[in-house]
Enzyme design. Sequence first.
Site, PDB file in Angstrom:
ATOM      1  N   GLU A 184       0.840  -1.198   0.000  1.00 49.65           N
ATOM      2  CA  GLU A 184       0.000   0.000   0.000  1.00 49.65           C
ATOM      3  C   GLU A 184       0.873   1.245   0.000  1.00 49.65           C
ATOM      4  O   GLU A 184       1.900   1.287   0.672  1.00 49.65           O
ATOM      5  CB  GLU A 184      -0.866  -0.053   1.269  1.00 49.65           C
ATOM      6  N   ASP A 233       0.256   5.281   0.635  1.00 51.42           N
ATOM      7  CA  ASP A 233      -0.821   6.126   1.165  1.00 51.42           C
ATOM      8  C   ASP A 233      -0.551   7.614   1.206  1.00 51.42           C
ATOM      9  O   ASP A 233       0.478   8.033   1.719  1.00 51.42           O
ATOM     10  CB  ASP A 233      -1.049   5.807   2.659  1.00 51.42           C
ATOM     11  N   GLU A 255      -2.869  10.516   3.142  1.00 53.42           N
ATOM     12  CA  GLU A 255      -4.078  10.773   3.919  1.00 53.42           C
ATOM     13  C   GLU A 255      -4.045  12.227   4.365  1.00 53.42           C
ATOM     14  O   GLU A 255      -3.030  12.696   4.877  1.00 53.42           O
ATOM     15  CB  GLU A 255      -4.146   9.871   5.156  1.00 53.42           C
ATOM     16  N   THR A 303       1.629  10.251   5.241  1.00 56.05           N
ATOM     17  CA  THR A 303       1.997   9.262   4.217  1.00 56.05           C
ATOM     18  C   THR A 303       2.466   7.981   4.894  1.00 56.05           C
ATOM     19  O   THR A 303       2.942   7.999   6.029  1.00 56.05           O
ATOM     20  CB  THR A 303       3.135   9.773   3.300  1.00 56.05           C
ATOM     21  N   ASN A 304       2.318   6.879   4.172  1.00 49.98           N
ATOM     22  CA  ASN A 304       2.769   5.597   4.710  1.00 49.98           C
ATOM     23  C   ASN A 304       3.055   4.657   3.540  1.00 49.98           C
ATOM     24  O   ASN A 304       2.528   4.845   2.440  1.00 49.98           O
ATOM     25  CB  ASN A 304       1.696   5.004   5.631  1.00 49.98           C
ATOM     26  N   ARG A 310       5.388   3.090   8.671  1.00 52.82           N
ATOM     27  CA  ARG A 310       6.431   3.903   8.046  1.00 52.82           C
ATOM     28  C   ARG A 310       5.889   5.304   7.774  1.00 52.82           C
ATOM     29  O   ARG A 310       6.033   5.843   6.678  1.00 52.82           O
ATOM     30  CB  ARG A 310       6.881   3.257   6.737  1.00 52.82           C
ATOM     31  N   GLU A 311       5.296   5.885   8.796  1.00 56.41           N
ATOM     32  CA  GLU A 311       4.612   7.155   8.591  1.00 56.41           C
ATOM     33  C   GLU A 311       5.570   8.342   8.489  1.00 56.41           C
ATOM     34  O   GLU A 311       6.547   8.428   9.227  1.00 56.41           O
ATOM     35  CB  GLU A 311       3.661   7.445   9.769  1.00 56.41           C
ATOM     36  N   ASP A 362     -11.754  10.405  16.398  1.00 56.05           N
ATOM     37  CA  ASP A 362     -11.209   9.735  17.579  1.00 56.05           C
ATOM     38  C   ASP A 362      -9.682   9.763  17.591  1.00 56.05           C
ATOM     39  O   ASP A 362      -9.078   9.540  18.622  1.00 56.05           O
ATOM     40  CB  ASP A 362     -11.744   8.302  17.673  1.00 56.05           C
ATOM     41  N   TRP A 363      -9.031  10.020  16.444  1.00 59.87           N
ATOM     42  CA  TRP A 363      -7.562  10.085  16.479  1.00 59.87           C
ATOM     43  C   TRP A 363      -6.944  11.180  15.626  1.00 59.87           C
ATOM     44  O   TRP A 363      -5.859  11.675  15.927  1.00 59.87           O
ATOM     45  CB  TRP A 363      -6.927   8.737  16.098  1.00 59.87           C
ATOM     46  N   ARG A 368       9.571   4.818  19.771  1.00 60.24           N
ATOM     47  CA  ARG A 368       8.633   3.873  19.190  1.00 60.24           C
ATOM     48  C   ARG A 368       9.315   2.567  18.802  1.00 60.24           C
ATOM     49  O   ARG A 368       8.679   1.527  18.666  1.00 60.24           O
ATOM     50  CB  ARG A 368       8.048   4.533  17.950  1.00 60.24           C
TER      51      ARG A 368
END
Length: 276
Positions: free
Chosen positions: A102, A104, A106, A120-121, A130-131, A195-196, A265
């Site tokens: 994928e 991305d 967003e 992006t990811n 991998r944001e 919610d996020w 992380r």
Amino acid sequence: MASSRNEFYALMVVVVVGSIVASCGANFNQDFDLTWGDQRAKIFNGGQLLSLSLDKVSGSGFQSKKEYLFGRIDMQLKLVAGNSAGTVTAYYLSSQGPTHDEIDFEFLGNVSGDPYILHTNVFTQGQGNREQQFYLWFDPTRNFHTYSIIWKPQHIIFLVDNIPIRVFKNGETIGVPFPKKQPMRIYSSLWNADDWATRGGLVKTDWSKAPFTAYYRNFKATEFSTNSFSDAAWQSNELDAYGRRKLRWVQKYFMIYNYCNDLKRFPQGIPVECRR
Ligand SMILES: *[C@@H]1O[C@H](CO)[C@@H](O)[C@H](O)[C@H]1NC(C)=O
């Protein structure tokens, strides 16, 4: 003689006109299916314009009829204007299944006047994390802007108005899977994620402003034929000097999150593709 020459000219006109039509030939009716949200997803202007809407009951979405394996995909988007906090406009390429790949984009909305976040990811073999996130150097709700993905066996490049913002290199030689075998469809959806999306759910969507609407136009897909990858052009550096300078500019002034720098992380060490 004269008549065969005329026929020749007539044929040339057909060929030239035909290729012009093909090169700006994107038509949402031909190339996409509206997949959810009922009448909240719409195609109009004879297939030249598409809109997605979100209200309290549902969001909406579309997907490409075709699948692509490598290519350059361009789309112009005009995002939800005004108070768009809690709305997410996702625009991405994806294959199917648990080991899907994928790529991305967003767009996370915000309260009026505050900046959108471009998130992006990249997923490979079902694994993302991998944001990278960016602010934009313009208001993405005022006009259409072009968001592009260049996908080659060597790398994936994300571009905004032709300016590279992110390069994901093929890291197979260092053990990082790369999307190479599974063809992808183009998807987009407009949905609610208050919610996020807005600072961890702090800001809620103002439903009195619904419906929220995003617009799409000028879709263009340029497929790279796989046998052209042996050409010298494909072996060259992913970006020229100008592109590398622009990428550094975006990363320096507009990147607000990079998983590669998020040490807490990844307590057992940052991902290998970040180490080079
Ligand atoms: C919204 O605006 C605030 C304030 O400028 C900013 O901190 C935040 O990153 C913006 N984006 C989102 C999605 O919250």
